[in-house]
Design a protein around this motif. Structure first.
Motif, PDB file in Angstrom:
ATOM      1  N   LYS A  17       0.840  -1.204   0.000  1.00 40.68           N
ATOM      2  CA  LYS A  17       0.000   0.000   0.000  1.00 40.68           C
ATOM      3  C   LYS A  17       0.874   1.252   0.000  1.00 40.68           C
ATOM      4  O   LYS A  17       0.621   2.199  -0.754  1.00 40.68           O
ATOM      5  CB  LYS A  17      -0.917  -0.021   1.223  1.00 40.68           C
ATOM      6  N   GLU A  18       1.911   1.261   0.827  1.00 42.45           N
ATOM      7  CA  GLU A  18       2.808   2.410   0.900  1.00 42.45           C
ATOM      8  C   GLU A  18       3.622   2.554  -0.394  1.00 42.45           C
ATOM      9  O   GLU A  18       3.810   3.651  -0.902  1.00 42.45           O
ATOM     10  CB  GLU A  18       3.747   2.285   2.108  1.00 42.45           C
ATOM     11  N   ARG A  19       4.083   1.422  -0.940  1.00 37.70           N
ATOM     12  CA  ARG A  19       4.847   1.476  -2.199  1.00 37.70           C
ATOM     13  C   ARG A  19       3.975   2.013  -3.319  1.00 37.70           C
ATOM     14  O   ARG A  19       4.428   2.785  -4.157  1.00 37.70           O
ATOM     15  CB  ARG A  19       5.389   0.095  -2.558  1.00 37.70           C
ATOM     16  N   MET A  20       2.696   1.588  -3.338  1.00 32.35           N
ATOM     17  CA  MET A  20       1.785   2.074  -4.366  1.00 32.35           C
ATOM     18  C   MET A  20       1.543   3.575  -4.196  1.00 32.35           C
ATOM     19  O   MET A  20       1.508   4.321  -5.168  1.00 32.35           O
ATOM     20  CB  MET A  20       0.454   1.306  -4.318  1.00 32.35           C
ATOM     21  N   ARG A  21       1.379   4.004  -2.941  1.00 32.82           N
ATOM     22  CA  ARG A  21       1.165   5.421  -2.678  1.00 32.82           C
ATOM     23  C   ARG A  21       2.358   6.228  -3.178  1.00 32.82           C
ATOM     24  O   ARG A  21       2.209   7.290  -3.767  1.00 32.82           O
ATOM     25  CB  ARG A  21       0.950   5.660  -1.184  1.00 32.82           C
ATOM     26  N   ARG A  22       3.541   5.698  -2.974  1.00 31.61           N
ATOM     27  CA  ARG A  22       4.759   6.388  -3.416  1.00 31.61           C
ATOM     28  C   ARG A  22       5.040   6.156  -4.885  1.00 31.61           C
ATOM     29  O   ARG A  22       5.904   6.807  -5.458  1.00 31.61           O
ATOM     30  CB  ARG A  22       5.948   5.919  -2.579  1.00 31.61           C
ATOM     31  N   GLY A  23       4.353   5.187  -5.508  1.00 28.58           N
ATOM     32  CA  GLY A  23       4.510   4.959  -6.936  1.00 28.58           C
ATOM     33  C   GLY A  23       5.617   4.017  -7.340  1.00 28.58           C
ATOM     34  O   GLY A  23       5.846   3.803  -8.514  1.00 28.58           O
ATOM     35  N   GLU A  24       6.345   3.414  -6.393  1.00 35.67           N
ATOM     36  CA  GLU A  24       7.466   2.551  -6.740  1.00 35.67           C
ATOM     37  C   GLU A  24       7.013   1.287  -7.458  1.00 35.67           C
ATOM     38  O   GLU A  24       7.667   0.844  -8.394  1.00 35.67           O
ATOM     39  CB  GLU A  24       8.258   2.174  -5.485  1.00 35.67           C
ATOM     40  N   LEU A  25       5.915   0.690  -7.003  1.00 37.42           N
ATOM     41  CA  LEU A  25       5.430  -0.538  -7.626  1.00 37.42           C
ATOM     42  C   LEU A  25       5.065  -0.307  -9.089  1.00 37.42           C
ATOM     43  O   LEU A  25       5.214  -1.188  -9.914  1.00 37.42           O
ATOM     44  CB  LEU A  25       4.219  -1.076  -6.864  1.00 37.42           C
ATOM     45  N   PHE A  26       4.643   0.897  -9.401  1.00 39.54           N
ATOM     46  CA  PHE A  26       4.233   1.203 -10.762  1.00 39.54           C
ATOM     47  C   PHE A  26       5.402   1.598 -11.656  1.00 39.54           C
ATOM     48  O   PHE A  26       5.230   1.786 -12.857  1.00 39.54           O
ATOM     49  CB  PHE A  26       3.173   2.304 -10.750  1.00 39.54           C
ATOM     50  N   SER A  27       6.577   1.691 -11.088  1.00 35.25           N
ATOM     51  CA  SER A  27       7.769   2.006 -11.870  1.00 35.25           C
ATOM     52  C   SER A  27       8.161   0.794 -12.707  1.00 35.25           C
ATOM     53  O   SER A  27       8.192  -0.337 -12.216  1.00 35.25           O
ATOM     54  CB  SER A  27       8.920   2.379 -10.931  1.00 35.25           C
ATOM     55  N   ALA A  28       8.462   1.019 -13.979  1.00 33.75           N
ATOM     56  CA  ALA A  28       8.791  -0.082 -14.897  1.00 33.75           C
ATOM     57  C   ALA A  28       9.994  -0.892 -14.433  1.00 33.75           C
ATOM     58  O   ALA A  28      10.083  -2.086 -14.709  1.00 33.75           O
ATOM     59  CB  ALA A  28       9.042   0.468 -16.292  1.00 33.75           C
ATOM     60  N   ASP A  29      10.910  -0.280 -13.705  1.00 30.74           N
ATOM     61  CA  ASP A  29      12.119  -0.991 -13.297  1.00 30.74           C
ATOM     62  C   ASP A  29      12.065  -1.478 -11.841  1.00 30.74           C
ATOM     63  O   ASP A  29      13.080  -1.879 -11.291  1.00 30.74           O
ATOM     64  CB  ASP A  29      13.355  -0.126 -13.525  1.00 30.74           C
ATOM     65  N   PRO A  31      11.937  -3.966  -9.044  1.00 30.58           N
ATOM     66  CA  PRO A  31      12.208  -5.406  -9.015  1.00 30.58           C
ATOM     67  C   PRO A  31      11.049  -6.231  -8.451  1.00 30.58           C
ATOM     68  O   PRO A  31      10.935  -7.418  -8.739  1.00 30.58           O
ATOM     69  CB  PRO A  31      13.453  -5.536  -8.133  1.00 30.58           C
ATOM     70  N   SER A  32      10.180  -5.606  -7.685  1.00 36.81           N
ATOM     71  CA  SER A  32       9.063  -6.368  -7.130  1.00 36.81           C
ATOM     72  C   SER A  32       8.106  -6.844  -8.212  1.00 36.81           C
ATOM     73  O   SER A  32       7.382  -7.819  -8.021  1.00 36.81           O
ATOM     74  CB  SER A  32       8.305  -5.542  -6.085  1.00 36.81           C
ATOM     75  N   ARG A  33       8.123  -6.191  -9.373  1.00 34.50           N
ATOM     76  CA  ARG A  33       7.241  -6.612 -10.460  1.00 34.50           C
ATOM     77  C   ARG A  33       7.551  -8.022 -10.928  1.00 34.50           C
ATOM     78  O   ARG A  33       6.652  -8.798 -11.242  1.00 34.50           O
ATOM     79  CB  ARG A  33       7.362  -5.666 -11.653  1.00 34.50           C
ATOM     80  N   SER A  34       8.811  -8.366 -10.981  1.00 31.60           N
ATOM     81  CA  SER A  34       9.212  -9.705 -11.413  1.00 31.60           C
ATOM     82  C   SER A  34       8.715 -10.750 -10.421  1.00 31.60           C
ATOM     83  O   SER A  34       8.170 -11.788 -10.809  1.00 31.60           O
ATOM     84  CB  SER A  34      10.730  -9.773 -11.557  1.00 31.60           C
ATOM     85  N   VAL A  35       8.880 -10.474  -9.142  1.00 26.12           N
ATOM     86  CA  VAL A  35       8.427 -11.406  -8.107  1.00 26.12           C
ATOM     87  C   VAL A  35       6.905 -11.511  -8.154  1.00 26.12           C
ATOM     88  O   VAL A  35       6.349 -12.613  -8.087  1.00 26.12           O
ATOM     89  CB  VAL A  35       8.902 -10.957  -6.705  1.00 26.12           C
TER      90      VAL A  35
END
Length: 147
Positions: A17-29, A31-35
């Motif tokens: 939730k916090e990562r989404m709020r900060r926008g990191e999860l939505f960043s193309a690079d 690393p959590s996207r791969s996992v």
């Protein structure tokens, strides 16, 4: 090196939730996207839930998870192993004998995924009803009877 050294406790991590709020999860690079892709893929989800029952051999998993090809099973297990979620143990015997089990991190992920699969199973009647309604609306619109 033990698991705790390799994987700090969840309390030291930033929540989704916090990562989404900060926008990191939505960043193309990110690393959590791969996992996320490995865990939430069709085969990843099913393998994690299957491994909750304990250690399995490759052939056992292939039988248990209907519809998965050998290639996809092998690839998904490799991905989950690479993420530290599955432990692969090869026994030095003939014919080769390989076991797969969840790591402590994998057990935690599998329990969370299992909660989602349980919700899907419990909600399936409502989901199927929604599919039927959509199908009927689509057919109605295709026949020019809908607006």
């Amino acid at each position: 090196m033990n698991t705790r050294d390799r994987f700090p406790p969840l309390s030291s991590h930033v929540s989704l939730k916090e990562r989404m709020r900060r926008g990191e999860l939505f960043s193309a690079d990110c690393p959590s996207r791969s996992v996320l892709k490995h865990i939430t893929s069709r085969w990843g989800v099913l393998l994690l839930v299957a491994l909750l029952a304990g250690t399995h051999r490759f052939s056992d998993l292939r039988r248990k998870v209907g519809g998965v090809s050998e290639k996809m099973l092998a690839q998904t297990l490799q991905d989950l192993e690479g993420d530290g979620l599955v432990i692969r143990k090869s026994h030095d015997v003939v014919p080769p004998h390989v076991d797969y089990t969840l790591s402590p991190l994998g057990l935690e992920a599998a329990q969370r995924v299992e909660a989602l699969t349980d919700w899907i199973e419990m909600s399936l009647p409502l989901i199927l009803e929604a599919w039927q309604e959509k199908s009927e609306r689509t057919a109605k619109n295709a026949n020019g009877n809908g607006k």
